[in-house]
Design an enzyme around this catalytic site. Sequence first.
Site, PDB file in Angstrom:
ATOM      1  N   LYS A   1      -1.311  -7.070  -9.191  1.00  0.00           N
ATOM      2  CA  LYS A   1      -2.247  -7.182  -8.064  1.00  0.00           C
ATOM      3  C   LYS A   1      -1.789  -6.152  -7.043  1.00  0.00           C
ATOM      4  CE  LYS A   1      -3.055  -8.363  -4.346  1.00  0.00           C
ATOM      5  NZ  LYS A   1      -3.391  -7.355  -3.281  1.00  0.00           N
TER       6      LYS A   1
ATOM      7  N   CYS B   1       9.443   1.891   3.065  1.00  0.00           N
ATOM      8  CA  CYS B   1      10.363   0.783   3.337  1.00  0.00           C
ATOM      9  C   CYS B   1      11.780   1.300   3.510  1.00  0.00           C
ATOM     10  CB  CYS B   1      10.331  -0.211   2.200  1.00  0.00           C
ATOM     11  SG  CYS B   1      10.748   0.560   0.643  1.00  0.00           S
TER      12      CYS B   1
ATOM     13  N   ARG C   1      -5.702  -1.528  -0.384  1.00  0.00           N
ATOM     14  CA  ARG C   1      -5.997  -0.327   0.416  1.00  0.00           C
ATOM     15  C   ARG C   1      -6.044   0.942  -0.446  1.00  0.00           C
ATOM     16  NH1 ARG C   1      -5.667  -3.449   4.234  1.00  0.00           N
ATOM     17  NH2 ARG C   1      -3.842  -4.495   5.036  1.00  0.00           N
TER      18      ARG C   1
ATOM     19  N   SER D   1       5.526  -6.918   3.201  1.00  0.00           N
ATOM     20  CA  SER D   1       6.126  -7.219   4.501  1.00  0.00           C
ATOM     21  C   SER D   1       6.901  -8.544   4.435  1.00  0.00           C
ATOM     22  CB  SER D   1       5.031  -7.297   5.553  1.00  0.00           C
ATOM     23  OG  SER D   1       4.104  -8.294   5.203  1.00  0.00           O
TER      24      SER D   1
ATOM     25  N   PHE E   1       0.811  -1.222   0.000  1.00  0.00           N
ATOM     26  CA  PHE E   1       0.000   0.000   0.000  1.00  0.00           C
ATOM     27  C   PHE E   1       0.842   1.270   0.000  1.00  0.00           C
ATOM     28  CE2 PHE E   1       0.975   0.037   4.533  1.00  0.00           C
ATOM     29  CZ  PHE E   1       1.035   1.395   4.816  1.00  0.00           C
TER      30      PHE E   1
ATOM     31  N   GLU F   1       9.299  -3.945  12.817  1.00  0.00           N
ATOM     32  CA  GLU F   1       9.054  -2.849  11.874  1.00  0.00           C
ATOM     33  C   GLU F   1       7.705  -2.229  12.280  1.00  0.00           C
ATOM     34  OE1 GLU F   1       7.952  -3.864   7.805  1.00  0.00           O
ATOM     35  OE2 GLU F   1       9.051  -2.128   7.069  1.00  0.00           O
TER      36      GLU F   1
HETATM   37  P1  NAD Z   1       1.677  -6.530   3.053  1.00  0.00           P
HETATM   38  O1  NAD Z   1       2.734  -7.587   3.112  1.00  0.00           O
HETATM   39  O2  NAD Z   1       0.584  -6.586   4.060  1.00  0.00           O
HETATM   40  O3  NAD Z   1       0.941  -6.575   1.615  1.00  0.00           O
HETATM   41  C1  NAD Z   1       1.662  -6.609   0.417  1.00  0.00           C
HETATM   42  C2  NAD Z   1       0.834  -7.344  -0.622  1.00  0.00           C
HETATM   43  O4  NAD Z   1       0.593  -8.680  -0.181  1.00  0.00           O
HETATM   44  C3  NAD Z   1      -0.527  -6.706  -0.861  1.00  0.00           C
HETATM   45  O5  NAD Z   1      -0.805  -6.720  -2.232  1.00  0.00           O
HETATM   46  C4  NAD Z   1      -1.480  -7.597  -0.081  1.00  0.00           C
HETATM   47  O6  NAD Z   1      -2.761  -7.677  -0.657  1.00  0.00           O
HETATM   48  C5  NAD Z   1      -0.807  -8.954  -0.114  1.00  0.00           C
HETATM   49  N1  NAD Z   1      -1.058  -9.754   1.095  1.00  0.00           N
HETATM   50  C6  NAD Z   1      -1.270  -9.293   2.358  1.00  0.00           C
HETATM   51  N2  NAD Z   1      -1.464 -10.323   3.202  1.00  0.00           N
HETATM   52  C7  NAD Z   1      -1.375 -11.453   2.468  1.00  0.00           C
HETATM   53  C8  NAD Z   1      -1.486 -12.848   2.782  1.00  0.00           C
HETATM   54  N3  NAD Z   1      -1.719 -13.270   4.021  1.00  0.00           N
HETATM   55  N4  NAD Z   1      -1.326 -13.736   1.787  1.00  0.00           N
HETATM   56  C9  NAD Z   1      -1.083 -13.332   0.530  1.00  0.00           C
HETATM   57  N5  NAD Z   1      -0.971 -12.026   0.182  1.00  0.00           N
HETATM   58  C10 NAD Z   1      -1.113 -11.096   1.128  1.00  0.00           C
HETATM   59  O7  NAD Z   1       2.410  -5.131   3.073  1.00  0.00           O
HETATM   60  P2  NAD Z   1       1.771  -3.675   3.177  1.00  0.00           P
HETATM   61  O8  NAD Z   1       1.273  -3.472   4.560  1.00  0.00           O
HETATM   62  O9  NAD Z   1       0.861  -3.419   2.059  1.00  0.00           O
HETATM   63  O10 NAD Z   1       3.066  -2.778   2.921  1.00  0.00           O
HETATM   64  C11 NAD Z   1       3.981  -2.445   3.902  1.00  0.00           C
HETATM   65  C12 NAD Z   1       5.152  -3.404   3.951  1.00  0.00           C
HETATM   66  O11 NAD Z   1       5.797  -3.440   2.686  1.00  0.00           O
HETATM   67  C13 NAD Z   1       6.218  -2.998   4.940  1.00  0.00           C
HETATM   68  O12 NAD Z   1       6.696  -4.149   5.580  1.00  0.00           O
HETATM   69  C14 NAD Z   1       7.293  -2.370   4.067  1.00  0.00           C
HETATM   70  O13 NAD Z   1       8.597  -2.386   4.601  1.00  0.00           O
HETATM   71  C15 NAD Z   1       7.202  -3.249   2.880  1.00  0.00           C
HETATM   72  N6  NAD Z   1       7.791  -2.609   1.699  1.00  0.00           N
HETATM   73  C16 NAD Z   1       8.999  -3.042   1.296  1.00  0.00           C
HETATM   74  C17 NAD Z   1       9.610  -2.435   0.226  1.00  0.00           C
HETATM   75  C18 NAD Z   1      10.952  -2.889  -0.256  1.00  0.00           C
HETATM   76  O14 NAD Z   1      11.372  -2.402  -1.274  1.00  0.00           O
HETATM   77  N7  NAD Z   1      11.640  -3.792   0.415  1.00  0.00           N
HETATM   78  C19 NAD Z   1       8.972  -1.384  -0.445  1.00  0.00           C
HETATM   79  C20 NAD Z   1       7.711  -0.971  -0.006  1.00  0.00           C
HETATM   80  C21 NAD Z   1       7.137  -1.605   1.082  1.00  0.00           C
END
Ligand code: NAD
Length: 500
Positions: free
Chosen positions: A173, A281, A177, A226, A149, A382
């Site tokens: 995908k 991130c 949010r 995450s 998100f 985090e």
């Molecule tokens: P998230 O892991 O909750 O969601 C990411 C994606 O996974 C979304 O599309 C979501 O729909 C999907 N998802 C969520 N739960 C799932 C599940 N149980 N099974 C399968 N798919 C699922 O992350 P978020 O809250 O949207 O974003 C924040 C996180 O992303 C933070 O941890 C941040 O550090 C990380 N992030 C990392 C980078 C990087 O480059 N390393 C960049 C941006 C964000």
Amino acid sequence: MRTIPHWIAGGETTGASTRHGPVWNPATGEQQAQVVLAETADVDAAVAAAKKAFDGWRDVSLIRRARIMFALRDLIERHIDELSELVADEHGKVVSDAKGEVTRGLEVVEYATGIPTLLKGEFSEQVSTDVDAYSFRQPLGVCAGITPFNFPAMVPFWMHPIAIATGNTFVLKPSERDPSASNFIAQLYAEAGLPDGVFNVVHGDKVAVDAILDHPDIAAVSFVGSTPIAKYVHQRASENGKRVQALGGAKNHAVVLPDADMDFAANHITAAGYGSAGQRCMAISAVVAVGDAGDALVARLKDKAEEVKVGPGREPSSEMGPVVTPEARDRITGYVDRGQRAGATLVVDGRGLTVAGHEDGFFVGPTLFDQVSREMDIYTDEIFGPVLVIVRAETFDEAIDIINANPYGNGTAIFTSSGQAARKFQRHVQVGMIGINVPIPVPMAFYSFGGWKDSLFGDTHVHGPEGIRFYTRAKAITSRWPDNEYHEHHRAHLHFPTAT
Ligand code: NAD
């Protein structure tokens, strides 16, 4: 209630979806729309459209693909305000920050306009007598992106322009949010002349993600989110034989040495810690203050944190907006409660902040903890909110050890006036992206972005040269065109062929 649909085969559709997710306006606390949540059949439809489009798209010449990227680039620039406001309205970040993310995404499109040069192969004449050798890279097929998100425009841009320019078709995908930016980009691609089915957007939750990970017609998956989900995606997609890059979470440390310019360091750490309400991130979330730096820094960080103007993303004077959902707000304030109970010194408390006229918005103010120990969950986890923790270290070596002991390895920064210290830091710190007096060292589009350790599962980073490699595979050709005359070097032998 407005419904945000999928984008499949060049048009909007709600497909087989009957479930919906809320899309909030984080600044007002109201639900502004609902997004369709895909069933497996919707993913199947998007993949079928992408598969059908692949044969035609991979045959489109490099120069025509580049021209579509040029057209997309111009359209994004023309619509940058609209797109940034869309991001700000659903994510909560301030419009100037959203514009920054769109601009960084645009840079990847600009990189992708160079695809004719970027895809040049290699050629060696006469590797054996009358034999030439050459290699080139070809697209994989249907590629998928699953994105978080916090950068609803930029993170998908890390993936799709490179995947598409290299000749693949794509199913995105995005986060459920803040889904609208992806549909907007889909429309711009169509306007830029991209054929239907080359870029598709499927909205959804775990159902959509699992359908992608298991789909036999998807060749490669790029994930950003995450760490627990990144690990899961990497494992499940790998088991299904796909190429996977899964970027995870972070706890980015800034080391401040006593020889640093303290005002400069405090200004930049404040911006990097609280920009986008800490939901980056690459946000700085932990400061390691070495020796005497601690007291000088804390006083400045306190003043700076208290000066941050918190308000709705659409208000031009706001420097920091709300967090994305009520659940995110409650999770963040829960960490602050526990940090205080665990005995850390709460220097600035952002809980309970209200913004006049936006009392129901999901606001959390800048929060600063000092004297944090490494067992506390405000250090180990985090938090992904505007919470900065300060850990004290006696020596520079101890500061490096602290970073290297942390399971994450996304970004880190050092503030110092010593070149030797900076060089030692860049050599010994086990982190993928390093800033020297630069707090958010996000590589430019022509380099690649990626962390180490629990911040990346898979081998390749995103965009830049590693992105090109991820979305293509190599062919090596050895070629001979013998004439009718007999030459000794044309004679076949049963021994293993060697150059003559
Ligand atoms: P998230 O892991 O909750 O969601 C990411 C994606 O996974 C979304 O599309 C979501 O729909 C999907 N998802 C969520 N739960 C799932 C599940 N149980 N099974 C399968 N798919 C699922 O992350 P978020 O809250 O949207 O974003 C924040 C996180 O992303 C933070 O941890 C941040 O550090 C990380 N992030 C990392 C980078 C990087 O480059 N390393 C960049 C941006 C964000």
